[in-house]
Design a protein around this motif. Structure first.
Motif, PDB file in Angstrom:
ATOM      1  N   ASN A   1     -11.814   1.587  -1.466  1.00 15.34           N
ATOM      2  CA  ASN A   1     -10.946   2.586  -2.096  1.00 15.34           C
ATOM      3  C   ASN A   1     -11.207   2.745  -3.586  1.00 15.34           C
ATOM      4  N   CYS A   2     -11.682   1.676  -4.229  1.00 17.51           N
ATOM      5  CA  CYS A   2     -11.958   1.748  -5.662  1.00 17.51           C
ATOM      6  C   CYS A   2     -13.005   0.693  -5.999  1.00 17.51           C
TER       7      CYS A   2
ATOM      8  N   SER B   1       0.820  -1.202   0.000  1.00 16.98           N
ATOM      9  CA  SER B   1       0.000   0.000   0.000  1.00 16.98           C
ATOM     10  C   SER B   1       0.861   1.262   0.000  1.00 16.98           C
TER      11      SER B   1
ATOM     12  N   HIS C   1      -6.469   9.438  -1.410  1.00 18.19           N
ATOM     13  CA  HIS C   1      -6.198   9.563   0.024  1.00 18.19           C
ATOM     14  C   HIS C   1      -5.895  11.013   0.390  1.00 18.19           C
TER      15      HIS C   1
ATOM     16  N   SER D   1      -6.801   4.442  -6.632  1.00 17.62           N
ATOM     17  CA  SER D   1      -6.943   4.411  -5.182  1.00 17.62           C
ATOM     18  C   SER D   1      -5.885   5.258  -4.486  1.00 17.62           C
TER      19      SER D   1
ATOM     20  N   SER E   1     -15.984   7.874  -4.540  1.00 23.06           N
ATOM     21  CA  SER E   1     -14.839   7.012  -4.240  1.00 23.06           C
ATOM     22  C   SER E   1     -13.701   7.266  -5.210  1.00 23.06           C
TER      23      SER E   1
ATOM     24  N   ILE F   1      -5.354  -1.838   0.365  1.00 17.88           N
ATOM     25  CA  ILE F   1      -6.272  -1.176  -0.567  1.00 17.88           C
ATOM     26  C   ILE F   1      -7.396  -2.152  -0.915  1.00 17.88           C
TER      27      ILE F   1
END
Length: 384
Positions: free
Chosen positions: A225-226, A80, A340, A336, A263, A101
């Motif tokens: 996240n995706c 990640s 953040h 993704s 997202s 993720i």
């Protein structure tokens, strides 16, 4: 002709012949025009959507033999934050990136989500560690589709991403579908999470107890996240030809949902079961779906045949499909990483607390001013 070639040229000829059978798009009517542009760099904006698709498939076929192992290695070694670009001088350590993720597969019943997971195991899994894994949809249980399933397709405890297989939606229940999707995107998901709907009322009390015992909150809840939207291109295109626009409208409503856009700004569309259509129908179906859901026909949609549904290993039977799948997962991880936010430091928390205090004092003094104003008006009325 083959007998006149040298051993090296013969090996190359055999390799091209073996891979040519998976290049289904080369039988398209417009392919000759695409070949003429192969070594040219024309203005892409002037190309027709059909030529763009053909050029995209040729790009995948060109990169697949050499690029598959490299891309697969990147995904197997992924941790990640590995794809984070230090934009604005912010390093990876300063970002609030989760240790894993989470990629969520969403789509309608029969779209091929579980087959896609099986294909991921085949293409991305580390051979020799765990035998080929099927999703629980292939088991004898009647209610396994009612649970979210977490899959570590890299088969490594240190893997930096996981894939969730979800219960399929129904075309005629979009309101309930979006409500359930909202809970997944807002509250997160966990393994064996129960997905009950209004049509499941026919279950017996014993069935409900078994389902409740299997669905446990002890599993780690993960933030999505995706999301990848999986669509059955054959089902949607055949319905469109028959005059039924409900599947097209449903997939557009799902793909363009603000829940998915929140997202990631550019969700990925995975088209499966294309092998059930002819070449021209397959291209027409892809273009029609991309037009309806407003996604790029070359950079936002991937045509993937889930051959592992029949027990074949994709990297051995169809390198183009294997590379397309790997690139789709790679792009999902890139998306993704961009979603953040930086971690909050002491100064950020101090500013947040100060702003809340200022809001509190502002509301308090506004209340006092209102009370004093009403008391003053009451006093004036008493004097009159």
């Amino acid at each position: 002709m083959k007998g006149q070639l040298s051993s090296c040229e013969e090996d190359e000829y055999n390799e091209l012949s073996r891979s040519a059978q998976y290049c289904w798009w080369r039988s398209a009517a417009k392919f000759d025009e695409c070949v003429k542009l192969k070594y040219e760099i024309p203005n892409v904006s002037t190309l027709t959507p059909r030529l763009k698709v053909l050029r995209e498939m040729e790009r995948l076929a060109l990169i697949a033999p050499e690029g598959l192992n490299e891309l697969r290695h990147k995904l197997q070694m992924y941790r990640s934050g590995d794809f984070w670009v230090p934009t604005g001088g912010i390093s990876k350590e300063e970002m609030d990136i989760p240790p894993t993720i989470t990629i969520l597969l969403v789509g309608f019943t029969g779209s091929g989500k579980s087959s896609l997971v099986n294909l991921m195991y085949s293409v991305l899994g580390r051979s020799g560690i765990i035998p080929f894994a099927q999703t629980s949809l292939g088991s004898s249980s009647n209610y396994t589709t009612m649970f979210m399933e977490e899959h570590n397709v890299s088969r490594s405890m240190k893997s930096g991403f996981c894939v969730y297989d979800s219960r399929g939606f129904e075309f005629d229940q979009m309101g309930e579908n979006l409500e359930e999707l909202s809970s997944w995107m807002t509250d997160g998901v966990h393994h064996n999470q129960l997905c009950l709907r209004s049509g499941d009322n026919a279950l017996t009390k014993h069935d409900m107890e078994n389902l409740a015992s299997k669905s446990s909150s002890k599993f780690v809840r993960r933030r999505v996240n995706c999301a990848m939207v999986v669509a059955n291109i054959a089902e949607i295109y055949n319905a469109y030809k028959a005059g039924d626009f409900k599947p097209l409208e449903a997939i557009r409503e799902l793909f363009c949902s603000p829940l998915l856009r929140k997202s990631n700004e550019n969700p990925l569309l995975i088209l499966t079961h294309g092998d059930m259509l002819s070449t021209e129908e397959r291209i027409d179906g892809r273009l029609k779906i991309c037009e309806w859901v407003d996604v790029s026909e070359t950079t936002g949609a991937y045509d993937i045949v889930c051959l592992t549904e029949y027990g074949y290993l994709a990297e051995e039977s169809d390198p183009v499909t294997a590379y397309a799948l790997s690139e789709a997962v790679y792009r999902a991880l890139l998306i993704s990483e961009r979603g953040h936010f930086p971690k909050k430091n002491v100064w950020d928390w101090a500013v947040l607390i100060l702003s809340w205090l200022m809001c509190f004092f502002a509301a308090f003094f506004a209340f006092l001013a209102d009370v004093c104003s009403k008391l003053g008006q009451k006093e004036k009325l008493m004097k009159l």
